[in-house]
Design a protein around this motif. Structure first.
Motif, mmCIF file in Angstrom:
data_model
loop_
_atom_site.group_PDB
_atom_site.id
_atom_site.type_symbol
_atom_site.label_atom_id
_atom_site.label_comp_id
_atom_site.label_asym_id
_atom_site.label_seq_id
_atom_site.Cartn_x
_atom_site.Cartn_y
_atom_site.Cartn_z
ATOM 1 N N LEU A 65 76.652 43.959 27.497
ATOM 2 C CA LEU A 65 75.212 43.892 27.243
ATOM 3 C C LEU A 65 74.684 45.134 26.532
ATOM 4 O O LEU A 65 73.547 45.145 26.080
ATOM 5 C CB LEU A 65 74.456 43.671 28.556
ATOM 6 N N SER A 66 75.525 46.159 26.416
ATOM 7 C CA SER A 66 75.117 47.377 25.713
ATOM 8 C C SER A 66 75.250 47.237 24.203
ATOM 9 O O SER A 66 74.722 48.045 23.462
ATOM 10 C CB SER A 66 75.987 48.553 26.163
ATOM 11 N N ARG A 72 69.616 40.922 24.385
ATOM 12 C CA ARG A 72 68.533 40.010 23.990
ATOM 13 C C ARG A 72 69.004 38.555 24.072
ATOM 14 O O ARG A 72 68.299 37.704 24.583
ATOM 15 C CB ARG A 72 68.043 40.340 22.587
ATOM 16 N N GLN A 73 70.225 38.283 23.594
ATOM 17 C CA GLN A 73 70.769 36.920 23.665
ATOM 18 C C GLN A 73 70.931 36.491 25.119
ATOM 19 O O GLN A 73 70.652 35.348 25.473
ATOM 20 C CB GLN A 73 72.102 36.841 22.933
ATOM 21 N N TYR A 74 71.357 37.426 25.965
ATOM 22 C CA TYR A 74 71.492 37.158 27.394
ATOM 23 C C TYR A 74 70.136 36.767 27.997
ATOM 24 O O TYR A 74 70.016 35.754 28.687
ATOM 25 C CB TYR A 74 72.058 38.395 28.096
ATOM 26 N N LEU A 75 69.110 37.573 27.717
ATOM 27 C CA LEU A 75 67.776 37.290 28.264
ATOM 28 C C LEU A 75 67.228 35.956 27.763
ATOM 29 O O LEU A 75 66.658 35.187 28.548
ATOM 30 C CB LEU A 75 66.801 38.416 27.914
ATOM 31 N N ILE A 76 67.400 35.680 26.487
ATOM 32 C CA ILE A 76 66.920 34.405 25.939
ATOM 33 C C ILE A 76 67.601 33.242 26.639
ATOM 34 O O ILE A 76 66.950 32.272 27.035
ATOM 35 C CB ILE A 76 67.127 34.360 24.406
ATOM 36 N N THR A 77 68.913 33.342 26.813
ATOM 37 C CA THR A 77 69.668 32.278 27.487
ATOM 38 C C THR A 77 69.181 32.084 28.915
ATOM 39 O O THR A 77 68.966 30.953 29.358
ATOM 40 C CB THR A 77 71.177 32.605 27.475
ATOM 41 N N LEU A 116 76.391 32.028 27.348
ATOM 42 C CA LEU A 116 76.801 33.375 27.759
ATOM 43 C C LEU A 116 78.243 33.696 27.387
ATOM 44 O O LEU A 116 78.659 34.855 27.458
ATOM 45 C CB LEU A 116 76.592 33.549 29.262
ATOM 46 N N THR A 117 78.994 32.682 26.982
ATOM 47 C CA THR A 117 80.389 32.903 26.614
ATOM 48 C C THR A 117 80.513 33.928 25.489
ATOM 49 O O THR A 117 81.342 34.840 25.559
ATOM 50 C CB THR A 117 81.043 31.570 26.195
ATOM 51 N N ASN A 118 79.671 33.802 24.470
ATOM 52 C CA ASN A 118 79.719 34.749 23.360
ATOM 53 C C ASN A 118 79.142 36.106 23.739
ATOM 54 O O ASN A 118 79.606 37.133 23.234
ATOM 55 C CB ASN A 118 78.973 34.187 22.147
ATOM 56 N N VAL A 119 78.166 36.116 24.604
ATOM 57 C CA VAL A 119 77.566 37.388 25.022
ATOM 58 C C VAL A 119 78.620 38.269 25.682
ATOM 59 O O VAL A 119 78.730 39.460 25.387
ATOM 60 C CB VAL A 119 76.384 37.154 25.988
#
Length: 176
Positions: A65-66, A72-77, A116-119
């Protein structure tokens, strides 16, 4: 996935949600299942707490996440997941289909792991997604056959799968 801190967070987060799903399984299971569900809840909580301890201990370690836009992608998901789960649950309650809320939530949670797989660069989350979606769908057929609440089947199934992933997080942490 290459980040030690993320392994510890898997243990903490998957352990916590395993505990939550086992709690939801207590809605209307068979009486003989209650002790096993309670023991599973306790085990999930212990793994969660171990994950929390290790996460705090490794807080300064890098995380997926760093990197760049990952957080941002994590939060959107996650926001999309909460919104869809909430709207769906609200509609199901209004339609007097409360018995389908647990499968709906598990379905949405399963789908969110695809994003979340790509995150986290963790293809294992595809399997987690598939298992949670399958559990949510199969519960609609299994629960009536066993004469238990859908939430009992979904809770046991989701709780078990998430518990396995929490333990895998600990194993991955210990193997680094």
């Amino acid at each position: 996935m290459e980040y030690v801190r993320d392994y510890t967070m898997y243990a903490a987060i998957f352990g916590m949600f395993s505990f939550v799903w086992f709690g939801w399984a207590q809605e209307k299971p068979r009486a003989s299942w209650r002790i096993c569900i309670g023991l599973a809840s306790a085990a999930a909580l212990l793994v969660c707490l171990a994950g929390v301890y290790l996460s705090v201990k490794n807080w300064d370690a890098p995380s997926a996440l760093s990197e760049g836009t990952a957080f941002r992608q994590y939060l959107i998901t996650v926001y999309i997941e909460f919104i869809l789960a909430g709207i769906g649950a609200f509609v199901l309650y209004k339609l007097k289909r409360q018995n389908v809320v647990a499968p709906w939530i598990a379905f949405i949670v399963g789908i969110h792991f695809i994003g979340l797989t790509n995150v986290f660069d963790d293809p294992g989350l595809y399997l987690l997604a598939a298992l949670l979606v399958a559990i949510s769908i199969l519960s609609l057929w299994i629960a009536p056959k066993l004469q238990v609440a859908n939430s009992a089947i979904v809770g046991i199934g989701a709780g078990t799968v998430l518990f396995v992933y929490a333990v895998l997080g600990l194993i991955r942490y210990l193997s680094v």
